[in-house]
Design a protein around this motif. Structure first.
Motif, PDB file in Angstrom:
ATOM      1  N   ILE A 110       0.806  -1.226   0.000  1.00 48.07           N
ATOM      2  CA  ILE A 110       0.000   0.000   0.000  1.00 48.07           C
ATOM      3  C   ILE A 110       0.839   1.276   0.000  1.00 48.07           C
ATOM      4  O   ILE A 110       0.316   2.378   0.067  1.00 48.07           O
ATOM      5  CB  ILE A 110      -1.042   0.039   1.151  1.00 48.07           C
ATOM      6  CG1 ILE A 110      -0.377  -0.084   2.527  1.00 48.07           C
ATOM      7  CG2 ILE A 110      -2.109  -1.010   0.946  1.00 48.07           C
ATOM      8  CD1 ILE A 110      -1.352   0.186   3.669  1.00 48.07           C
ATOM      9  N   LYS A 111       2.144   1.109  -0.067  1.00 48.31           N
ATOM     10  CA  LYS A 111       2.996   2.299  -0.171  1.00 48.31           C
ATOM     11  C   LYS A 111       3.436   2.467  -1.634  1.00 48.31           C
ATOM     12  O   LYS A 111       3.399   1.503  -2.402  1.00 48.31           O
ATOM     13  CB  LYS A 111       4.216   2.150   0.754  1.00 48.31           C
ATOM     14  CG  LYS A 111       3.884   2.524   2.197  1.00 48.31           C
ATOM     15  CD  LYS A 111       3.642   4.018   2.313  1.00 48.31           C
ATOM     16  CE  LYS A 111       2.950   4.416   3.600  1.00 48.31           C
ATOM     17  NZ  LYS A 111       2.474   5.809   3.636  1.00 48.31           N
ATOM     18  N   PRO A 112       3.862   3.656  -2.018  1.00 53.54           N
ATOM     19  CA  PRO A 112       4.294   3.863  -3.404  1.00 53.54           C
ATOM     20  C   PRO A 112       5.416   2.903  -3.800  1.00 53.54           C
ATOM     21  O   PRO A 112       6.153   2.399  -2.947  1.00 53.54           O
ATOM     22  CB  PRO A 112       4.802   5.301  -3.395  1.00 53.54           C
ATOM     23  CG  PRO A 112       4.134   5.957  -2.242  1.00 53.54           C
ATOM     24  CD  PRO A 112       3.912   4.888  -1.225  1.00 53.54           C
ATOM     25  N   PHE A 127       7.147   5.334   6.499  1.00 49.21           N
ATOM     26  CA  PHE A 127       6.481   5.911   7.679  1.00 49.21           C
ATOM     27  C   PHE A 127       5.527   7.016   7.269  1.00 49.21           C
ATOM     28  O   PHE A 127       5.663   7.614   6.195  1.00 49.21           O
ATOM     29  CB  PHE A 127       7.523   6.476   8.657  1.00 49.21           C
ATOM     30  CG  PHE A 127       8.368   7.575   8.078  1.00 49.21           C
ATOM     31  CD1 PHE A 127       7.949   8.897   8.118  1.00 49.21           C
ATOM     32  CD2 PHE A 127       9.590   7.292   7.463  1.00 49.21           C
ATOM     33  CE1 PHE A 127       8.718   9.915   7.571  1.00 49.21           C
ATOM     34  CE2 PHE A 127      10.364   8.313   6.910  1.00 49.21           C
ATOM     35  CZ  PHE A 127       9.928   9.622   6.966  1.00 49.21           C
ATOM     36  N   ASP A 128       4.571   7.252   8.132  1.00 48.92           N
ATOM     37  CA  ASP A 128       3.761   8.464   8.050  1.00 48.92           C
ATOM     38  C   ASP A 128       3.975   9.204   9.354  1.00 48.92           C
ATOM     39  O   ASP A 128       4.069   8.570  10.409  1.00 48.92           O
ATOM     40  CB  ASP A 128       2.261   8.141   7.926  1.00 48.92           C
ATOM     41  CG  ASP A 128       1.862   7.814   6.486  1.00 48.92           C
ATOM     42  OD1 ASP A 128       2.740   7.769   5.615  1.00 48.92           O
ATOM     43  OD2 ASP A 128       0.655   7.601   6.268  1.00 48.92           O
ATOM     44  N   MET A 129       4.061  10.532   9.293  1.00 55.28           N
ATOM     45  CA  MET A 129       4.078  11.310  10.533  1.00 55.28           C
ATOM     46  C   MET A 129       2.685  11.903  10.688  1.00 55.28           C
ATOM     47  O   MET A 129       2.153  12.489   9.746  1.00 55.28           O
ATOM     48  CB  MET A 129       5.135  12.407  10.463  1.00 55.28           C
ATOM     49  CG  MET A 129       5.524  12.980  11.818  1.00 55.28           C
ATOM     50  SD  MET A 129       4.690  14.516  12.174  1.00 55.28           S
ATOM     51  CE  MET A 129       5.508  15.589  11.031  1.00 55.28           C
ATOM     52  N   MET A 188      -4.853  13.721  11.584  1.00 48.64           N
ATOM     53  CA  MET A 188      -4.506  13.623  10.163  1.00 48.64           C
ATOM     54  C   MET A 188      -3.021  13.373   9.910  1.00 48.64           C
ATOM     55  O   MET A 188      -2.181  13.595  10.787  1.00 48.64           O
ATOM     56  CB  MET A 188      -4.954  14.874   9.422  1.00 48.64           C
ATOM     57  CG  MET A 188      -4.092  16.093   9.642  1.00 48.64           C
ATOM     58  SD  MET A 188      -4.820  17.517   8.850  1.00 48.64           S
ATOM     59  CE  MET A 188      -6.021  17.990  10.092  1.00 48.64           C
ATOM     60  N   GLU A 189      -2.758  12.936   8.683  1.00 47.00           N
ATOM     61  CA  GLU A 189      -1.382  12.704   8.250  1.00 47.00           C
ATOM     62  C   GLU A 189      -0.734  14.034   7.871  1.00 47.00           C
ATOM     63  O   GLU A 189      -1.323  14.839   7.179  1.00 47.00           O
ATOM     64  CB  GLU A 189      -1.439  11.782   7.024  1.00 47.00           C
ATOM     65  CG  GLU A 189      -0.100  11.513   6.413  1.00 47.00           C
ATOM     66  CD  GLU A 189      -0.235  10.911   5.017  1.00 47.00           C
ATOM     67  OE1 GLU A 189      -1.037   9.985   4.805  1.00 47.00           O
ATOM     68  OE2 GLU A 189       0.491  11.395   4.122  1.00 47.00           O
ATOM     69  N   LEU A 190       0.493  14.222   8.340  1.00 51.77           N
ATOM     70  CA  LEU A 190       1.221  15.442   7.975  1.00 51.77           C
ATOM     71  C   LEU A 190       2.295  15.160   6.941  1.00 51.77           C
ATOM     72  O   LEU A 190       2.647  16.017   6.142  1.00 51.77           O
ATOM     73  CB  LEU A 190       1.914  16.055   9.200  1.00 51.77           C
ATOM     74  CG  LEU A 190       1.067  16.701  10.278  1.00 51.77           C
ATOM     75  CD1 LEU A 190       1.964  17.416  11.273  1.00 51.77           C
ATOM     76  CD2 LEU A 190       0.088  17.675   9.665  1.00 51.77           C
ATOM     77  N   SER A 191       2.850  13.953   7.014  1.00 55.89           N
ATOM     78  CA  SER A 191       3.996  13.664   6.155  1.00 55.89           C
ATOM     79  C   SER A 191       4.080  12.167   5.867  1.00 55.89           C
ATOM     80  O   SER A 191       3.688  11.345   6.694  1.00 55.89           O
ATOM     81  CB  SER A 191       5.268  14.120   6.870  1.00 55.89           C
ATOM     82  OG  SER A 191       6.418  13.611   6.222  1.00 55.89           O
ATOM     83  N   SER A 192       4.592  11.837   4.683  1.00 50.03           N
ATOM     84  CA  SER A 192       4.897  10.442   4.348  1.00 50.03           C
ATOM     85  C   SER A 192       6.342  10.384   3.901  1.00 50.03           C
ATOM     86  O   SER A 192       6.811  11.297   3.200  1.00 50.03           O
ATOM     87  CB  SER A 192       4.028   9.946   3.192  1.00 50.03           C
ATOM     88  OG  SER A 192       2.728   9.665   3.629  1.00 50.03           O
ATOM     89  N   GLY A 193       7.015   9.303   4.264  1.00 48.54           N
ATOM     90  CA  GLY A 193       8.399   9.175   3.837  1.00 48.54           C
ATOM     91  C   GLY A 193       8.837   7.727   3.864  1.00 48.54           C
ATOM     92  O   GLY A 193       8.096   6.840   4.271  1.00 48.54           O
TER      93      GLY A 193
END
Ligand code: ATP
Ligand code: MG
Length: 444
Positions: A341-343, A359-361, A366-371
């Motif tokens: 489910i990740k890119p 990870f998601d921050m 809500m989600e602020l960041s994906s990395g």
């Protein structure tokens, strides 16, 4: 500071340390309010930095000037030349006794909306007349804070050796598949507005740029009309060579904490206007694995979550609440997401490829960041693109760069508006962008 010829000072610069009592100054701004009490008339002049009270006592002042002041139309642009009288009881500690009032531009009336904050206007009404909505102290406060947020981020990253870059927004290929893109006409070809600088940041890793950041627009044809999605947003992106996901999570949490500290230090009056009490988040942020999140959601709610499901907004609320109850903190990470489910560019763990180094921050709701750590091995990358149902040929310009010396690397992207929104507890993301683009709004 030297201002232009039309004025000498900002309203906020009239303080005993800088200006002598009785000195002649020229202020310029908008007519915020006119209070005509018969024998005395107060004109409140507003500029970006505050307000000044212009006091006219009928008996002591030129008759024509008094008459003109009473007739000033709200929100007209004026300049006032007069002498400063420090007065503790006056709103900002001084009043201005005018010698000359010039109307530089007369405002029509009635105004399209109220600017004093006395009448609450609907978001849509405000956005329709955004030029005037931005004159409200609360609106300006949000953008002064947003400015500080971006300054802090730049300072933080530059000090850590990051290069600021700018990558194209007109692109030939979708970043993460064909969905959520705005097609445009590029001469005789179809092109798209970029949804993320992802692929280009990675190419820069192959270019040896080592650590880069970009603050720029991303465009997404989001299907849903929500309070946290825009169709044009500002993304803060970083990419770091010879780093894994843990390295860039550490950069992210420290950057978040630093930015809060800078806003607290430099935006006191804006925070006060908004009634926001900022608490600097404690680092390190709590890390929950996707597996743990699954367990917590399934033990605390009727809604059952299956392995491989993305988090519903209900699940996000629940986990956010759980973290807040157990740590007193709003920010946390969800790590080790299912690879599927990740890119495609997220690196799977070597020993458990079902999971990715991603990870998601999050912030409360809500989600602020994906990395993630990214895949730097061309064969693996190609097969991940294929297994997500895409054609590697469309990614030729990108894949090529992995064949000739690509270092291991990791990075993240964080939405600037969501960051500001959660910092200020704003109800709607639209309040954190000057001229929001959403499903229905293309103007102003
Ligand atoms: P969501 O699932 O919440 O829509 P996403 O996972 O699609 O977000 P990413 O592609 O991971 O978003 O983008 C990284 C970050 O960019 C997001 O965490 C968010 O802060 C921001 N972002 C993404 N899309 C939008 C949008 N449409 N409006 C505002 N911010 C956005
Ligand atoms: Mg995401």
């Amino acid at each position: 500071m030297t201002l232009a010829n039309l004025r000498t000072h900002y309203t906020a610069d009239i303080v005993p340390e800088k200006v002598k009592d009785g000195a002649t100054v020229t202020l310029a701004g908008w007519v915020h309010e006119v209070r005509d009490l018969g024998g005395i008339c107060f004109v409140v002049l507003r500029d970006r930095e505050g307000r000044a009270q212009v006091t006219l006592v009928k008996k002591k002042i030129d008759r024509e000037l008094f008459k003109a002041a009473r007739k000033l139309v709200r929100e007209s642009v004026i300049s006032v030349t007069g002498s400063v009288k420090f007065e503790e009881k006056a709103p900002n500690g001084y009043e201005l006794i005018p010698e000359k009032i010039k109307v530089l531009n007369l405002a029509a009336s009635p105004l399209p909306m109220d600017t004093t904050g006395k009448v609450e206007a609907e978001l849509d009404t405000r956005l329709d007349s955004r030029f005037i909505d931005l004159r409200r102290a609360e609106a300006l406060a949000v953008f002064k804070i947003r400015h500080q947020v971006l300054q802090a981020i730049r300072k933080f990253l530059v000090e850590k050796g990051f290069l600021e870059t700018a990558t194209p927004k007109i692109v030939a290929t979708a970043t993460e598949g064909g969905t959520a893109l705005f097609p445009i006409t590029y001469f005789d070809r179809e092109a798209f507005l970029n949804q993320s600088p992802q692929l280009f940041k990675q190419i820069l890793m192959s270019g040896g740029f080592d650590r880069v950041f970009e603050i720029g627009p991303i465009f997404r044809a989001e299907e849903h009309d929500t309070r946290r999605h825009l169709n044009e947003a500002t993304s803060i992106d970083i990419e770091v060579s010879f780093a894994d996901h843990f390295d860039v999570m550490e950069i992210l949490e420290n950057l978040v904490a630093y930015t809060y500290t800078q806003v607290l230090e430099n935006c006191k009056s804006s925070l006060e206007i908004l009634g926001v009490e900022l608490k600097v988040p404690q680092t390190p942020f709590k890390k929950l694995s996707y597996e743990e999140v699954l367990e917590i959601v399934n033990s605390r709610s009727d809604e059952k979550m299956q392995w491989g499901d993305d988090l519903s907004s209900q699940a996000e609320h629940l986990i956010g609440q759980y973290v807040f109850e157990t740590t007193g903190e709003s920010h946390y990470f969800i790590i080790d997401w299912p690879t599927e489910i990740k890119p495609f560019y997220a690196m799977p763990y070597e020993d458990k490829p079902k999971y990715s180094k991603s990870f998601d921050m999050m912030h409360r709701t809500m989600e602020l960041s994906s990395g993630a750590q990214r895949i730097h091995l061309p064969e693996l990358l190609k097969s991940r693109i294929e297994s997500q149902g895409m054609d590697p040929e469309g990614f030729d310009f990108y894949l090529k760069t992995f064949e000739y010396g690509m270092p291991p690397h990791a990075g993240w992207g964080m939405g600037c508006e969501r960051f500001v929104m959660t910092m200020l507890g704003a109800e709607n993301i639209r309040d954190t962008v000057l001229f929001p683009r959403d499903r229905r709004r293309l103007s102003p």
